[in-house]
Design a protein around this motif. Structure first.
Motif, PDB file in Angstrom:
ATOM      1  N   LEU A 209      -7.556   3.418  16.056  1.00 25.37           N
ATOM      2  CA  LEU A 209      -8.259   2.163  16.335  1.00 25.37           C
ATOM      3  C   LEU A 209      -9.323   1.903  15.274  1.00 25.37           C
ATOM      4  N   LEU A 212      -7.689   0.489  12.259  1.00 25.95           N
ATOM      5  CA  LEU A 212      -7.418  -0.945  12.410  1.00 25.95           C
ATOM      6  C   LEU A 212      -8.696  -1.751  12.201  1.00 25.95           C
ATOM      7  N   ASN A 217      -3.945  -1.647   6.596  1.00 29.77           N
ATOM      8  CA  ASN A 217      -2.678  -2.359   6.749  1.00 29.77           C
ATOM      9  C   ASN A 217      -1.502  -1.600   6.133  1.00 29.77           C
ATOM     10  N   PHE A 233       0.429   6.403  16.657  1.00 32.46           N
ATOM     11  CA  PHE A 233      -0.361   5.300  17.203  1.00 32.46           C
ATOM     12  C   PHE A 233      -0.215   4.053  16.331  1.00 32.46           C
ATOM     13  N   GLN A 237       1.365   0.080  16.758  1.00 27.29           N
ATOM     14  CA  GLN A 237       0.583  -1.146  16.545  1.00 27.29           C
ATOM     15  C   GLN A 237       1.091  -1.973  15.365  1.00 27.29           C
ATOM     16  N   ALA A 240       2.120  -5.734  15.985  1.00 26.95           N
ATOM     17  CA  ALA A 240       1.020  -6.578  16.448  1.00 26.95           C
ATOM     18  C   ALA A 240       0.003  -6.829  15.339  1.00 26.95           C
ATOM     19  N   PHE A 241      -0.234  -5.834  14.501  1.00 23.66           N
ATOM     20  CA  PHE A 241      -1.287  -5.972  13.503  1.00 23.66           C
ATOM     21  C   PHE A 241      -0.755  -6.177  12.088  1.00 23.66           C
ATOM     22  N   LEU A 243       1.044  -4.266  10.020  1.00 21.49           N
ATOM     23  CA  LEU A 243       0.861  -3.229   9.013  1.00 21.49           C
ATOM     24  C   LEU A 243       2.162  -2.514   8.699  1.00 21.49           C
ATOM     25  N   LEU A 244       2.179  -1.912   7.526  1.00 21.01           N
ATOM     26  CA  LEU A 244       3.382  -1.200   7.102  1.00 21.01           C
ATOM     27  C   LEU A 244       3.177   0.294   7.353  1.00 21.01           C
TER      28      LEU A 244
ATOM     29  N   ALA B 259       7.626  -4.969   7.808  1.00 29.52           N
ATOM     30  CA  ALA B 259       6.254  -5.473   7.654  1.00 29.52           C
ATOM     31  C   ALA B 259       6.241  -6.978   7.383  1.00 29.52           C
ATOM     32  N   ILE B 272      -7.425  -7.967   9.348  1.00 31.63           N
ATOM     33  CA  ILE B 272      -7.320  -7.599  10.750  1.00 31.63           C
ATOM     34  C   ILE B 272      -7.767  -8.794  11.607  1.00 31.63           C
ATOM     35  N   LYS B 276      -7.663  -9.570  18.475  1.00 27.45           N
ATOM     36  CA  LYS B 276      -6.536  -8.728  18.905  1.00 27.45           C
ATOM     37  C   LYS B 276      -6.990  -7.284  19.125  1.00 27.45           C
TER      38      LYS B 276
END
Ligand SMILES: Cc1ncc(C[n+]2csc(CCOP(=O)(O)OP(=O)(O)O)c2C)c(N)n1
Ligand SMILES: [Mg+2]
Lengths: 570, 289
Positions: A209, A212, A217, A233, A237, A240-241, A243-244, B259, B272, B276
């Motif tokens: 977390l 993030l 990313n 984790f 995510q 949703a976020f 990221l690669l 991605a 970011i 969210k």
């Protein structure tokens, strides 16, 4: 027999073999007990295998939060045949033991209460459900109302055999109400409103977390316990976020990928453990000379070599500190709580970006895999600041200036050329063997070390700074130090915790310089942080060290400190 | 000399030996880049360490001159984080097939949209003439005094076996063919391997300009989409074939990584979303009541 009472805390140790669902039991019990209004701190201790063996999970259930390990439980539930013998040294006469006589060769010393483990879940579906039956017994003992707990079971297991789990739980709950249990144990912990609204999470989740929040990313890594939780984790995510997440072919690829990512302006992290990090060393050095930001999460386990893959230790401080050939600045954070883990991981991205250096988040199995309670993480919801410039026509990636921080541009934006070089280079980034340029560039890089910002929360002082004894902890021993300092009610004992261990925060050194007796508590053989303090001129009078693969047990350290204090008073 | 947009506007102190095959390759590369219409400011050259790996220093472009053996992971990430860039990973045979061998295999499996140019002089040039993975059996070096004894690594066959979608070999001695093939590699959407035969005049007395001329020949009667034929020809030694052995479209790393499934913006410019994250943090809160 008079019932044994637990007014403030009951420590429950559940032991079983891999495959018996200990993880699920821990997750469910943490959930339901916390909802009930009691604090739980849970830490697990597992063997490096997929099936069999002997694993344990320790639940410290209490009115006030705790965040340290205990060796001796108040209550043991043994789910595996022969488990009692193997756990003998963790037991005392007072320990109440729930066990199955058919699984043990001898009755336990102390207070054994036989439970027919085979029978208990038979009607519900058999031995797969023994664990949830045990949860039923524990909930009954803790006085969690039956109706409410049945609802929790239904919700928790709604996609996982809800009927069987409910039946097994109910059978266990009924067993827990039987007189032999009810009359020998009195867990009089009064639930309160103090738990609702708090956060519960593992260290892995907190680091993830924090990444993030820091704008991560891109993450490329290679699985290695106990660092893999962070990768898992972030994989969850990723969608949703945006990221690669890439599983690299090895740790060498992972760190080089992360540097490639930062070079474009992305924000990357790697997560690994000691052996994997050893493979990344050259990459750390590359980050040093190319002045490419770099965030490394290093979750420690006991070494050397493969060591104890699933256990805990703080033996890799020196590795992180000295990794990479040549001189270049770095920062090492070592969080001790999930709040610190969140905050320093987030900060690691900021500091790496701002100073263009490698920044470490040094954790361990104990922090990663325990389940912690936290009031809040103080997330301010700010988008991370970026430390990038648009390049001009005559842009020089390694321009020499006072701060040593050359403005960083990325390829594809601006008019200049972004030339990054692992060979010694001139200001333009081109290979050079000019001795004077070499000296200018080394000096420039090292100037960054002088200006590294320190923050108040790099250290935490528990108690006063003018006492007789100053305990020093770092990393995951935060909760230990806190509990010790409060329990040794002696006002002359305080504790100083470092969540940044390198460069050692000046403020911390100032406090230690004034301390009369400094005792460093570390989970390693040589006292690596103590040595760092000594190098900074601090007199470390005494050390408490442990390297058996387990976290420090608070009662052990308490005892040994009392001996030291009394011995000192003579 | 004709000028190229990839010429540097100042004098260079070039670290290659006079007469080195690398001088031919830099000309070929500049021409291929120009033909392919690559904008210098969108070009990133990623290299390892070695004589070949000095190439980026002599071109007008962005570069990341990394570690020995590690050009491919860096290049993969650069392209993944900013797909608007044209990314070339360029290094020697020792760097790519030896020190970086594991990355070579796995980068092919990943299939990032990059070009991999490997200067194959069958020797370690910069470190003064030790055996390389592609060194021919029997060649004496300063370390392999009785002759190099290991089986030579066959990069083309290995690449084909790993599922590479563009596999080619050229020779610095045939500039016209090399330019065309590199141009095609630049146009290919995925990992494109171009192994470049070229002499090391200082340390490889066996594989000289003349040797390459006499022991190589262009592919003939070959269907570039026929994997079996490509493999057969890649295994062939006398003569060593030159040209595009295999070309087949494959999903790239961009697709495989997911991605970019729902967001086209380059990863390197993504921020970011704090709302969210605040929501996600809420999931860890113990509910009241
Ligand atoms: C980790 C590491 N190992 C060894 C070296 C020394 N080294 C530099 S270049 C090189 C070999 C170069 O051979 P090749 O990649 O074929 O390039 P060439 O010089 O022939 O173009 C070696 C062994 C290094 N720089 N880094
Ligand atoms: Mg070579």
């Amino acid at each position: 027999m008079k019932p044994i009472t637990f007014p403030d805390e009951v420590a429950v140790l559940i032991s079983g073999e891999a495959g018996q669902g200990l993880n699920t039991m821990e997750a469910f019990l943490c959930h339901i007990i916390r909802r009930h209004g009691l604090c739980v701190f849970a830490s697990k201790e597992i063997m490096s295998r997929i099936r069999g063996g002997l694993n344990t999970t320790l639940l410290r259930i209490s009115k006030q939060p705790t965040a340290a390990f205990r060796r001796t439980p108040d209550l043991l539930v043994s789910m595996r045949s022969g488990g009692l013998k193997r756990l003998d040294e963790r037991l005392c006469e007072k320990t109440v033991i729930l066990y199955d006589p058919r699984m043990e060769s001898a009755a336990p010393r102390g207070n054994g209460i036989p439970i027919d483990m085979k029978e208990i879940a038979r009607d519900a579906g058999g031995k797969l459900y023994v664990g949830i039956s045990i949860c039923g017994i524990l909930c009954a003992l803790l006085g969690i109302p039956e109706e409410a707990s049945r609802h929790e079971v239904e919700a928790f297991f709604k996609d996982k055999q809800p009927q069987e789990n409910l039946a097994a739980f109910t059978a266990g709950y009924a067993r827990g109400r039987k007189p032999d249990l009810l009359h020998s144990l009195n867990v009089a912990l009064q639930p309160g409103p103090r738990v609702a609204g708090r956060l519960m999470m593992s260290g892995s989740q907190a680091v993830g977390l924090g990444a993030l929040a820091g704008g991560c990313n891109f993450i490329a890594s290679y699985p290695m316990s106990p660092s893999t939780g962070v990768l898992t984790f972030l994989a969850q995510q990723a969608d949703a976020f945006g990221l690669l997440v890439e599983q690299a072919e090895d740790e060498i690829a992972a760190i080089n990928m992360s540097l490639g990512a930062w070079y474009t302006g992305a924000r990357a992290m790697v997560t690994t453990s000691g052996g994997g990090f050893a493979l990344m060393e050259e990459g750390v050095s590359l980050a040093g000379i190319t002045e490419t930001p770099c965030v490394i999460h290093l979750a420690q386990r006991p070494g050397p070599g493969t060591g104890l893959p699933t256990r805990t230790e703080q033996g890799d401080l020196n590795l992180a500190l000295y990794a990479g050939h040549g001189d270049f600045p770095r920062i090492i954070y070592a969080p001790g709580s999930v709040k610190q883990a969140f905050n320093v991981t987030r900060k690691a991205f900021m500091m790496a970006d701002r100073y263009q250096i490698p920044v470490f988040v040094l954790t361990d199995q104990f922090l990663m895999e325990s389940s912690w309670l936290e009031d809040n993480l103080s997330y301010d919801g700010k988008i991370p600041e970026r430390y990038l410039v648009e390049s001009e026509q005559d842009y020089q990636r390694y321009a020499v200036n006072d701060s040593g921080i050359s403005p960083r541009a990325v390829p594809g934006s601006g008019q200049g050329w972004v030339r990054v070089d692992s060979d010694e280079h001139d200001e333009r980034g081109e290979i050079t063997e000019d001795f004077n340029v070499r000296v200018l560039q080394v000096d420039k890089r090292m100037r960054k070390a002088e200006g590294l910002e320190e923050n108040d929360d790099d250290i935490t002082l528990i108690g006063g700074s003018d006492g007789d004894i100053m305990l020093v902890t770092w990393g995951s021993n935060y909760g230990l130090g806190q509990e010790l300092a409060t329990r040794l009610i002696n006002p002359s004992v305080s504790c100083l915790h470092f969540s940044r261990v390198y460069p050692v925060p000046q403020k911390g050194l100032d406090i230690l310089r004034k301390a009369k007796t400094v005792i460093a508590i570390e989970n390693n053989y040589t006292g690596q942080f103590g040595a760092l303090l000594c190098a900074a001129g601090i007199h470390v009078q005494d050390r408490i060290l442990q390297y058996n693969g387990l976290p420090f047990a608070v009662e052990d350290v308490y005892r040994s400190l009392q001996q030291k204090i009394n011995g000192g008073a003579r | 000399m004709s000028s190229s947009p990839f010429d540097l506007p100042y004098d260079l102190d070039i670290a290659w030996c006079p007469g080195c095959g690398n001088f031919a390759i830099i000309k070929i590369l500049k021409q291929a880049l120009e033909n392919a219409g690559i904008e210098p400011r969108k070009l990133v050259l990623v290299s390892g360490i070695g004589q070949a790996a000095k190439m980026p220093q002599y071109l007008q472009c962005h570069y990341f001159n990394g570690l020995h053996g590690r050009s491919l992971p860096v290049a993969t990430a650069v392209k993944a984080c900013n797909p608007e860039l044209c990314v070339i990973a360029e290094s020697g045979d020792g760097c790519t097939y030896g020190e970086g061998g594991n990355h070579f295999l796995h980068t092919i499996r990943r299939n990032p949209d990059i070009v991999n140019l490997v200067h194959n002089n069958m020797i370690y040039g910069l470190t003064k003439g030790q055996g390389a993975p592609t060194t021919m059996k029997g060649m004496k070096t300063s370390i392999q005094l009785k002759g190099y004894a290991l089986e030579p690594f066959n990069p083309l066959a290995a690449a084909l076996a790993m599922g590479a979608g563009f596999v080619a070999r050229v020779s610095s001695g045939d500039a016209a063919q090399a330019t065309t093939v590199i141009e095609q590699a630049l146009a290919y959407p995925g990992y494109a391997l171009v192994d470049i035969f070229h002499p090391c005049i200082s340390f490889n007395k066996l594989n000289t300009f003349r040797w390459y001329r006499e022991h190589t020949d262009s592919l003939e009667d070959h269907d570039e989409t026929d994997l079996e034929s490509a493999m057969t020809r890649a295994m062939q030694t006398e003569p060593y074939r030159l040209g595009v052995f295999y070309r087949q479209a494959k999903p790239t790393f961009r697709e495989r990584s997911h991605a970019y499934d729902t967001d086209d913006s380059p990863l390197c410019r993504r921020d970011i979303d704090p709302a969210k994250l605040a929501d996600l943090l809420g999931n860890y809160r113990i509910p009241t009541g």
